[in-house]
Design a protein around this motif. Structure first.
Motif, PDB file in Angstrom:
ATOM      1  N   TYR A 199       0.799  -1.349   0.044  1.00  8.58           N
ATOM      2  CA  TYR A 199      -0.053  -0.013  -0.101  1.00  8.58           C
ATOM      3  C   TYR A 199       1.001   1.432  -0.121  1.00  8.58           C
ATOM      4  O   TYR A 199       0.050   2.407  -0.021  1.00  8.58           O
ATOM      5  N   TYR A 253      -0.695  -2.865  -4.611  1.00  8.69           N
ATOM      6  CA  TYR A 253      -2.161  -2.474  -5.034  1.00  8.69           C
ATOM      7  C   TYR A 253      -2.440  -1.114  -5.681  1.00  8.69           C
ATOM      8  O   TYR A 253      -3.514  -0.601  -5.958  1.00  8.69           O
ATOM      9  N   PRO A 260      -7.055  -8.503  -9.462  1.00  7.49           N
ATOM     10  CA  PRO A 260      -7.139  -9.762  -9.889  1.00  7.49           C
ATOM     11  C   PRO A 260      -7.506  -9.831 -11.279  1.00  7.49           C
ATOM     12  O   PRO A 260      -7.731  -8.978 -11.978  1.00  7.49           O
ATOM     13  N   THR A 278      -9.812 -13.821  -8.248  1.00 10.82           N
ATOM     14  CA  THR A 278     -10.704 -13.636  -7.042  1.00 10.82           C
ATOM     15  C   THR A 278     -11.925 -14.347  -7.600  1.00 10.82           C
ATOM     16  O   THR A 278     -12.210 -14.582  -9.233  1.00 10.82           O
ATOM     17  N   GLY A 310     -12.504  -2.508  -0.309  1.00 11.46           N
ATOM     18  CA  GLY A 310     -11.643  -3.334  -1.379  1.00 11.46           C
ATOM     19  C   GLY A 310     -12.207  -3.471  -2.814  1.00 11.46           C
ATOM     20  O   GLY A 310     -11.895  -4.415  -3.362  1.00 11.46           O
ATOM     21  N   HIS A 342     -11.211  -2.303  -5.274  1.00 11.46           N
ATOM     22  CA  HIS A 342     -10.132  -2.528  -6.359  1.00 11.46           C
ATOM     23  C   HIS A 342     -10.427  -1.767  -7.792  1.00 11.46           C
ATOM     24  O   HIS A 342     -10.764  -0.408  -7.636  1.00 11.46           O
ATOM     25  N   ARG A 352      -6.934   4.264  -6.769  1.00 13.97           N
ATOM     26  CA  ARG A 352      -7.835   3.154  -6.972  1.00 13.97           C
ATOM     27  C   ARG A 352      -9.190   4.070  -6.978  1.00 13.97           C
ATOM     28  O   ARG A 352     -10.178   3.346  -8.070  1.00 13.97           O
ATOM     29  N   ASN A 390     -14.916  -8.342  -0.383  1.00 13.32           N
ATOM     30  CA  ASN A 390     -14.567  -9.612  -0.996  1.00 13.32           C
ATOM     31  C   ASN A 390     -13.170  -9.572  -1.145  1.00 13.32           C
ATOM     32  O   ASN A 390     -12.612  -8.725  -1.755  1.00 13.32           O
ATOM     33  N   GLU A 391     -12.400 -10.381  -0.488  1.00 13.45           N
ATOM     34  CA  GLU A 391     -10.770 -10.533  -0.166  1.00 13.45           C
ATOM     35  C   GLU A 391     -10.335  -9.212   0.058  1.00 13.45           C
ATOM     36  O   GLU A 391      -9.580  -8.755  -0.489  1.00 13.45           O
ATOM     37  N   LEU A 392     -10.786  -8.552   0.960  1.00 10.09           N
ATOM     38  CA  LEU A 392     -10.144  -7.481   1.888  1.00 10.09           C
ATOM     39  C   LEU A 392      -9.439  -7.921   2.991  1.00 10.09           C
ATOM     40  O   LEU A 392      -8.350  -7.436   3.038  1.00 10.09           O
TER      41      LEU A 392
HETATM   42  C1  LIG Z   1      -7.143  -8.881  -3.050  1.00 14.06           C
HETATM   43  S1  LIG Z   1      -7.701  -7.391  -3.831  1.00 14.06           S
HETATM   44  C2  LIG Z   1      -9.489  -7.937  -3.878  1.00 14.06           C
HETATM   45  C3  LIG Z   1     -10.076  -6.872  -4.954  1.00 14.06           C
HETATM   46  C4  LIG Z   1     -11.487  -7.134  -5.193  1.00 14.06           C
HETATM   47  N1  LIG Z   1     -12.523  -7.295  -3.919  1.00 14.06           N
HETATM   48  C5  LIG Z   1     -11.875  -8.746  -5.850  1.00 14.06           C
HETATM   49  O1  LIG Z   1     -12.337  -9.477  -5.065  1.00 14.06           O
HETATM   50  O2  LIG Z   1     -11.392  -8.898  -6.982  1.00 14.06           O
HETATM   51  C6  LIG Z   1      -7.784  -6.345  -2.118  1.00 14.06           C
HETATM   52  C7  LIG Z   1      -8.301  -5.090  -2.350  1.00 14.06           C
HETATM   53  O3  LIG Z   1      -8.530  -4.202  -1.104  1.00 14.06           O
HETATM   54  C8  LIG Z   1      -8.093  -3.296  -1.055  1.00 14.06           C
HETATM   55  N2  LIG Z   1      -7.715  -2.469   0.212  1.00 14.06           N
HETATM   56  C9  LIG Z   1      -6.870  -2.597   1.355  1.00 14.06           C
HETATM   57  N3  LIG Z   1      -6.915  -2.190   2.597  1.00 14.06           N
HETATM   58  C10 LIG Z   1      -8.129  -1.351   2.327  1.00 14.06           C
HETATM   59  C11 LIG Z   1      -8.933  -0.453   2.983  1.00 14.06           C
HETATM   60  N4  LIG Z   1      -8.458  -0.408   4.249  1.00 14.06           N
HETATM   61  N5  LIG Z   1     -10.131   0.001   2.855  1.00 14.06           N
HETATM   62  C12 LIG Z   1     -10.531  -0.251   1.353  1.00 14.06           C
HETATM   63  N6  LIG Z   1      -9.872  -1.093   0.526  1.00 14.06           N
HETATM   64  C13 LIG Z   1      -8.702  -1.827   0.944  1.00 14.06           C
HETATM   65  C14 LIG Z   1      -6.572  -3.119  -1.850  1.00 14.06           C
HETATM   66  O4  LIG Z   1      -6.001  -2.012  -2.199  1.00 14.06           O
HETATM   67  C15 LIG Z   1      -7.330  -4.160  -2.937  1.00 14.06           C
HETATM   68  O5  LIG Z   1      -7.783  -3.226  -3.935  1.00 14.06           O
END
Ligand SMILES: C[S@@+](CC[C@H](N)C(=O)[O-])C[C@H]1O[C@@H](n2cnc3c(N)ncnc32)[C@H](O)[C@@H]1O
Length: 381
Positions: free
Chosen positions: A29, A36, A43, A51, A91, A93, A127, A167-169
């Motif tokens: 970050y 990211y 992804p 994902t 999250g 993305h 983002r 999802n995956e955050l």
């Molecule tokens: C593994 S990716 C998942 C992206 C999407 N949700 C998907 O499933 O395809 C994780 C995402 O969470 C974001 N992220 C990380 N910490 C965060 C926060 N505190 N608030 C919002 N987004 C965050 C990252 O930048 C990244 O874009």
């Protein structure tokens, strides 16, 4: 030398050994250079990992269908009729999931679509720009917030009715990494040091964070833990969840993540923990190599997240595998003509999303809820 590597080296020089959580935070970050911040194609096929969102639009359509059922339930309550309904994603993305959800709601639940406000929690301006591009046709329906404090400020501290989900955050949030020293019978924290050109693992001689691991690990396990047994703990994920719970007045908080339930947390099959790095769809050999160029992730400790939500007054509704969760939605959607046509790609996507060897078993869904505040309960008899 790449600027991110230089920055990490400077922090190591200042602190001796850098806690791994800080290394992970910078690698993923760091403004301008973090993974990211620069890897928009992740992804996806052209990125480093898939994902559920990258399998196709069905995942978003199912989440939209289930959200509509929940939001319509909230909407029928007299308390909600006077306040706005929110669907908040974190999250997000590049905005693909939001786009799939909003497209389905617009086509299949036009009335509800007009009523709800879609919010995106996104701290990174870069983002936010990607998301605004992807969601161009929905910009009037979407509001961006940098974090929950920003959301509270914009809504003048009024709490929220609706759904907050991700999802995956949580599995992308920085973790502290701890090892068990069997001879000394104590935990230590793993940090990162420099060795020539490389970053290497180093034991921290002092750590402010050891309380995290002693709080989470059952004492009775200590006598049987093998030397070097490793666990990861993410206070960032727990704090995030607690904060999300704090802004939710009525509705649901849901996360979909790689993770472990209570009976899987301390398994002898994972003596080195769950931390992984991904590069071009392969597990990378060296988690510390090429910071900013590979993804780093660890399984979510679901019991800790569940406890964080309950400490903030939420009730746990369910904890299930992705296969169980999506199959329940399929059963409801199949009886509902408004879901839309079911075509061959849907069948393929459903199989990938639910097959135990693909995404069906490793992904877990935790759903917690708050029905109403005590005052509202009294008012509604
Ligand atoms: C593994 S990716 C998942 C992206 C999407 N949700 C998907 O499933 O395809 C994780 C995402 O969470 C974001 N992220 C990380 N910490 C965060 C926060 N505190 N608030 C919002 N987004 C965050 C990252 O930048 C990244 O874009």
């Amino acid at each position: 030398m790449p600027p991110l590597i230089e920055l990490i080296r400077r922090e190591i020089a200042a602190s001796g050994v850098l806690p791994f959580a800080r290394f992970m935070e910078l690698a993923l970050y760091c403004p301008n250079y973090g993974y990211y911040q620069t890897k928009r194609d992740n992804p996806g096929r052209r990125g480093d990992f898939y994902t559920s969102v990258s399998t196709g639009e069905l995942f978003g359509q199912f989440l939209a269908f289930q959200s509509a059922v929940w939001l319509e339930g909230l909407n029928s309550s007299p308390v909600t009729r006077h306040s706005s309904l929110c669907l908040i994603e974190a999250g997000a993305h590049d905005g693909t999931l939001a786009n799939d959800i909003l497209n389905w709601l617009e086509a299949s639940r036009p009335k509800l679509f007009e009523q709800i406000e879609y919010g995106i929690i996104e701290p990174s301006p870069t983002r936010q720009e990607w998301q605004k591009e992807k969601l161009e046709k929905f910009t009037s329906r979407v509001r961006w917030h940098t974090d929950f404090k920003d959301l509270k400020l914009k809504t003048q501290n009024s709490k929220l009715t609706g759904i907050i989900f991700s999802n995956e955050l949580l599995d992308a949030m920085p973790v502290h990494r701890f090892g068990w020293d069997a001879a000394a019978k104590k935990w230590f924290e793993w940090g990162v040091a420099g060795e020539g050109e490389k970053f290497v693992w180093a034991r921290m001689t002092e750590s402010r964070h050891l309380l995290l691991v002693t709080r989470h690990m059952p004492r009775e396990l200590e006598s049987v833990l093998p030397d070097g047994y490793t666990v990861e703990i993410s206070p960032a994920a727990e704090n995030w969840w607690r904060e999300a719970a704090g802004v939710l007045e009525r509705g649901r908080l849901m996360t979909i993540d790689y993770g472990l339930g209570a009976d899987e947390l301390f398994s002898p099959s994972r003596p080195r923990g769950t931390l992984r790095a991904y590069f071009r769809h392969h597990i990378a050999d060296d988690i510390l190599a090429n910071p900013g160029e590979q993804d780093i992730t660890a399984h979510v400790n679901f019991p800790a997240i569940q406890a964080a939500g309950e400490s903030a007054g939420l009730t746990t509704e369910s904890f299930s595998t992705q296969a169980q969760f999506l199959t329940r939605i399929l059963e409801k959607a199949a009886k509902d003509k408004s879901f839309g046509d079911w075509r061959a790609p849907h069948t393929r996507q459903f199989q990938t999303l639910t097959h135990p060897e693909h995404l069906g078993r490793a992904f877990r869904i935790l759903i917690q809820s708050r029905q109403s505040t005590p005052i509202q309960r009294l008012a509604s008899g």
